[in-house]
Write a protein that holds these residues in place. Structure first.
Motif, PDB file in Angstrom:
ATOM      1  N   MET A   1       0.832  -1.194   0.000  1.00  0.00           N
ATOM      2  CA  MET A   1       0.000   0.000   0.000  1.00  0.00           C
ATOM      3  C   MET A   1       0.877   1.258   0.000  1.00  0.00           C
ATOM      4  O   MET A   1       2.027   1.231   0.418  1.00  0.00           O
ATOM      5  N   ALA A   2       0.292   2.350  -0.450  1.00  0.00           N
ATOM      6  CA  ALA A   2       1.015   3.618  -0.465  1.00  0.00           C
ATOM      7  C   ALA A   2       1.297   4.076   0.963  1.00  0.00           C
ATOM      8  O   ALA A   2       0.618   3.681   1.919  1.00  0.00           O
ATOM      9  N   HIS A   3       2.293   4.925   1.089  1.00  0.00           N
ATOM     10  CA  HIS A   3       2.698   5.438   2.393  1.00  0.00           C
ATOM     11  C   HIS A   3       2.508   6.951   2.424  1.00  0.00           C
ATOM     12  O   HIS A   3       2.978   7.657   1.512  1.00  0.00           O
ATOM     13  N   VAL A   4       1.812   7.460   3.434  1.00  0.00           N
ATOM     14  CA  VAL A   4       1.702   8.905   3.620  1.00  0.00           C
ATOM     15  C   VAL A   4       2.991   9.382   4.271  1.00  0.00           C
ATOM     16  O   VAL A   4       3.230   9.161   5.459  1.00  0.00           O
ATOM     17  N   ALA A   5       3.828  10.034   3.476  1.00  0.00           N
ATOM     18  CA  ALA A   5       5.153  10.434   3.941  1.00  0.00           C
ATOM     19  C   ALA A   5       5.120  11.714   4.763  1.00  0.00           C
ATOM     20  O   ALA A   5       5.975  11.932   5.623  1.00  0.00           O
ATOM     21  N   ALA A   6       4.145  12.581   4.494  1.00  0.00           N
ATOM     22  CA  ALA A   6       4.018  13.831   5.249  1.00  0.00           C
ATOM     23  C   ALA A   6       2.638  14.411   5.011  1.00  0.00           C
ATOM     24  O   ALA A   6       2.031  14.206   3.959  1.00  0.00           O
ATOM     25  N   VAL A   7       2.152  15.123   6.010  1.00  0.00           N
ATOM     26  CA  VAL A   7       0.932  15.926   5.908  1.00  0.00           C
ATOM     27  C   VAL A   7       1.358  17.358   6.198  1.00  0.00           C
ATOM     28  O   VAL A   7       1.957  17.631   7.243  1.00  0.00           O
ATOM     29  N   ILE A   8       1.081  18.261   5.268  1.00  0.00           N
ATOM     30  CA  ILE A   8       1.592  19.633   5.368  1.00  0.00           C
ATOM     31  C   ILE A   8       0.443  20.608   5.124  1.00  0.00           C
ATOM     32  O   ILE A   8      -0.329  20.451   4.174  1.00  0.00           O
ATOM     33  N   ALA A   9       0.356  21.611   5.980  1.00  0.00           N
ATOM     34  CA  ALA A   9      -0.674  22.645   5.844  1.00  0.00           C
ATOM     35  C   ALA A   9      -0.032  24.006   5.983  1.00  0.00           C
ATOM     36  O   ALA A   9       0.872  24.197   6.812  1.00  0.00           O
ATOM     37  N   SER A  10      -0.501  24.959   5.185  1.00  0.00           N
ATOM     38  CA  SER A  10       0.060  26.311   5.281  1.00  0.00           C
ATOM     39  C   SER A  10      -0.916  27.311   4.686  1.00  0.00           C
ATOM     40  O   SER A  10      -1.890  26.956   4.030  1.00  0.00           O
ATOM     41  N   THR A  11      -0.613  28.563   4.922  1.00  0.00           N
ATOM     42  CA  THR A  11      -1.257  29.641   4.185  1.00  0.00           C
ATOM     43  C   THR A  11      -0.614  29.712   2.792  1.00  0.00           C
ATOM     44  O   THR A  11       0.361  29.021   2.510  1.00  0.00           O
ATOM     45  N   HIS A  12      -1.149  30.581   1.913  1.00  0.00           N
ATOM     46  CA  HIS A  12      -0.608  30.637   0.551  1.00  0.00           C
ATOM     47  C   HIS A  12      -0.540  32.090   0.063  1.00  0.00           C
ATOM     48  O   HIS A  12      -1.228  32.488  -0.866  1.00  0.00           O
ATOM     49  N   HIS A  13       0.311  32.856   0.676  1.00  0.00           N
ATOM     50  CA  HIS A  13       0.402  34.288   0.360  1.00  0.00           C
ATOM     51  C   HIS A  13       0.955  34.466  -1.051  1.00  0.00           C
ATOM     52  O   HIS A  13       2.075  34.076  -1.350  1.00  0.00           O
ATOM     53  N   PRO A  14       0.189  35.090  -1.959  1.00  0.00           N
ATOM     54  CA  PRO A  14       0.646  35.184  -3.347  1.00  0.00           C
ATOM     55  C   PRO A  14       1.809  36.140  -3.566  1.00  0.00           C
ATOM     56  O   PRO A  14       2.438  36.128  -4.629  1.00  0.00           O
ATOM     57  N   PHE A  15       2.150  36.991  -2.574  1.00  0.00           N
ATOM     58  CA  PHE A  15       3.241  37.931  -2.749  1.00  0.00           C
ATOM     59  C   PHE A  15       4.606  37.365  -2.348  1.00  0.00           C
ATOM     60  O   PHE A  15       5.620  38.052  -2.480  1.00  0.00           O
ATOM     61  N   TYR A  16       4.639  36.111  -1.861  1.00  0.00           N
ATOM     62  CA  TYR A  16       5.936  35.576  -1.427  1.00  0.00           C
ATOM     63  C   TYR A  16       6.945  35.549  -2.574  1.00  0.00           C
ATOM     64  O   TYR A  16       8.109  35.940  -2.403  1.00  0.00           O
ATOM     65  N   TYR A  17       6.518  35.081  -3.732  1.00  0.00           N
ATOM     66  CA  TYR A  17       7.464  34.948  -4.840  1.00  0.00           C
ATOM     67  C   TYR A  17       8.093  36.296  -5.179  1.00  0.00           C
ATOM     68  O   TYR A  17       9.310  36.414  -5.335  1.00  0.00           O
ATOM     69  N   ARG A  18       7.266  37.336  -5.292  1.00  0.00           N
ATOM     70  CA  ARG A  18       7.798  38.659  -5.634  1.00  0.00           C
ATOM     71  C   ARG A  18       8.703  39.178  -4.518  1.00  0.00           C
ATOM     72  O   ARG A  18       9.787  39.724  -4.787  1.00  0.00           O
ATOM     73  N   ALA A  19       8.283  39.012  -3.265  1.00  0.00           N
ATOM     74  CA  ALA A  19       9.102  39.503  -2.151  1.00  0.00           C
ATOM     75  C   ALA A  19      10.442  38.781  -2.085  1.00  0.00           C
ATOM     76  O   ALA A  19      11.484  39.391  -1.818  1.00  0.00           O
ATOM     77  N   SER A  20      10.428  37.477  -2.320  1.00  0.00           N
ATOM     78  CA  SER A  20      11.647  36.681  -2.165  1.00  0.00           C
ATOM     79  C   SER A  20      12.643  36.888  -3.295  1.00  0.00           C
ATOM     80  O   SER A  20      13.842  36.648  -3.124  1.00  0.00           O
ATOM     81  N   THR A  21      12.164  37.318  -4.454  1.00  0.00           N
ATOM     82  CA  THR A  21      13.053  37.499  -5.601  1.00  0.00           C
ATOM     83  C   THR A  21      13.426  38.960  -5.834  1.00  0.00           C
ATOM     84  O   THR A  21      14.296  39.241  -6.667  1.00  0.00           O
ATOM     85  N   ALA A  22      12.799  39.875  -5.115  1.00  0.00           N
ATOM     86  CA  ALA A  22      13.087  41.297  -5.289  1.00  0.00           C
ATOM     87  C   ALA A  22      14.491  41.621  -4.764  1.00  0.00           C
ATOM     88  O   ALA A  22      15.005  40.978  -3.847  1.00  0.00           O
ATOM     89  N   THR A  23      15.108  42.645  -5.343  1.00  0.00           N
ATOM     90  CA  THR A  23      16.444  43.069  -4.936  1.00  0.00           C
ATOM     91  C   THR A  23      16.456  44.577  -4.721  1.00  0.00           C
ATOM     92  O   THR A  23      15.557  45.301  -5.155  1.00  0.00           O
ATOM     93  N   GLY A  24      17.505  45.021  -4.044  1.00  0.00           N
ATOM     94  CA  GLY A  24      17.714  46.449  -3.860  1.00  0.00           C
ATOM     95  C   GLY A  24      16.564  47.134  -3.157  1.00  0.00           C
ATOM     96  O   GLY A  24      15.982  46.600  -2.203  1.00  0.00           O
ATOM     97  N   ALA A  25      16.218  48.321  -3.657  1.00  0.00           N
ATOM     98  CA  ALA A  25      15.167  49.117  -3.023  1.00  0.00           C
ATOM     99  C   ALA A  25      13.800  48.464  -3.143  1.00  0.00           C
ATOM    100  O   ALA A  25      12.878  48.807  -2.387  1.00  0.00           O
ATOM    101  N   ASP A  26      13.636  47.522  -4.080  1.00  0.00           N
ATOM    102  CA  ASP A  26      12.350  46.850  -4.254  1.00  0.00           C
ATOM    103  C   ASP A  26      12.132  45.721  -3.256  1.00  0.00           C
ATOM    104  O   ASP A  26      11.018  45.200  -3.167  1.00  0.00           O
ATOM    105  N   ARG A  27      13.176  45.336  -2.533  1.00  0.00           N
ATOM    106  CA  ARG A  27      13.047  44.203  -1.610  1.00  0.00           C
ATOM    107  C   ARG A  27      12.444  44.679  -0.291  1.00  0.00           C
ATOM    108  O   ARG A  27      13.003  45.566   0.377  1.00  0.00           O
ATOM    109  N   PRO A  28      11.291  44.121   0.114  1.00  0.00           N
ATOM    110  CA  PRO A  28      10.653  44.592   1.341  1.00  0.00           C
ATOM    111  C   PRO A  28      11.478  44.234   2.576  1.00  0.00           C
ATOM    112  O   PRO A  28      12.242  43.262   2.572  1.00  0.00           O
ATOM    113  N   PRO A  29      11.345  44.988   3.659  1.00  0.00           N
ATOM    114  CA  PRO A  29      12.187  44.770   4.840  1.00  0.00           C
ATOM    115  C   PRO A  29      11.975  43.428   5.527  1.00  0.00           C
ATOM    116  O   PRO A  29      12.859  42.956   6.235  1.00  0.00           O
TER     117      PRO A  29
END
Length: 286
Positions: A1-29
């Motif tokens: 039978m298949a094995h449940v390796a992990a159960v993961i739950a989180s929020t899904h903030h759509p601005f993470y990608y932009r915040a994490s890849t921004a540089t310089g003055a565009d990068r939030p504090p």
């Protein structure tokens, strides 16, 4: 039978990608702290060594509209496109392409119907940020096959919170009974207190800090009794007009197992929302 390796739950903030890849003055504090938390959270999935991802989310009126609104839907496609034009424009999210797992999708659909859930399905589904954001945070390579499971958290009449819990328990049981040697991670994203387009949207914190505090405690301990005692379709309007997304967290508490404490818990208080991250491992993998 298949094995449940992990159960993961989180929020899904759509601005993470932009915040994490921004540089310089565009990068939030707050970006560096956020990236550090996500990198630690990502390791919880890497450690589980999954072969396939079952991903629970909710379409934000992108592909599914009021002319045909399923309560619960399983994607059954060989592959999925990700993110819509407005998500690229407003959030800076990239176009994505994800392989599907038709065998597991078909199995969950057939067995889920037989277990008492009248599930809808789609053989042609473009997924939005409720699915793509957890991939960006947890598996940015997007190389593992996925099975999307969409829930209705936006358009009344919605299923009752208890029905979300029951679906979560059913998904866990069915995955464990799947005749396969695959390692499956079950991932779901939802909302804590959240206001969209209303007067409390852009406060310094989430619109209801007390609800967020209780919600994180409920999720971390999978305290379904306490959550179900307080949460109803009516009560979820009070912390913010989009807080019904908390029912996806309740679904994931059902997947994790009643009163099973999470092995990993973290959170970050951001402008207008709290982000939260939870991982459970089966006993042999803990």
């Amino acid at each position: 039978m298949a094995h449940v390796a992990a159960v993961i739950a989180s929020t899904h903030h759509p601005f993470y990608y932009r915040a994490s890849t921004a540089t310089g003055a565009d990068r939030p504090p707050f970006a560096d702290e956020w990236v550090a938390k996500i990198e630690a959270f990502r390791e919880t999935l890497t450690r589980a060594r999954p072969d396939v991802l079952v991903m629970v989310g909710s379409d934000h009126f992108h592909q599914i509209w009021l002319d045909n609104m399923p309560q619960f839907l399983i994607g059954k496609a060989p592959f999925y496109d990700g993110n819509f034009y407005n998500e690229e424009r407003e959030f800076g999210l990239p176009r994505m392409f994800m392989p599907g797992h038709e065998e597991l999708s078909g199995y969950l659909l057939r067995e889920g119907i037989d277990a008492g859930f009248d599930l809808a399905f789609s053989n042609e589904l473009t997924v939005d940020h409720s699915i793509t954001c957890p991939l960006i945070t947890l598996r940015p390579e997007a190389d593992l096959p996925i099975v999307p499971v969409y829930t209705n958290i936006f358009a009344p009449p919605m299923p009752q919170p208890r029905r979300f819990v029951e679906l979560g328990k059913t998904i866990r049981r069915l995955v464990e009974a799947w005749p396969s040697d695959q390692r499956v991670a079950i991932i779901g994203t939802g909302h804590l207190s959240l206001e969209l387009g209303g007067p409390r949207q852009f406060g310094p914190h989430g619109p209801d800090a007390e609800f967020d505090r209780k919600a994180v405690a409920w999720i971390a301990s999978a305290d379904l009794d306490a959550a179900l005692a307080e949460v109803s379709l009516d009560s979820l309007w009070l912390p913010g007009n989009a807080t019904h997304g908390f029912m996806d967290f309740m679904l994931m508490m059902g997947v994790a197992g009643e009163a099973v404490r999470a092995d990993y818990v973290d959170s970050l208080d951001l402008f207008h929302t709290m982000e939260a991250y939870f991982t459970w491992y089966p006993k042999e993998d803990a």
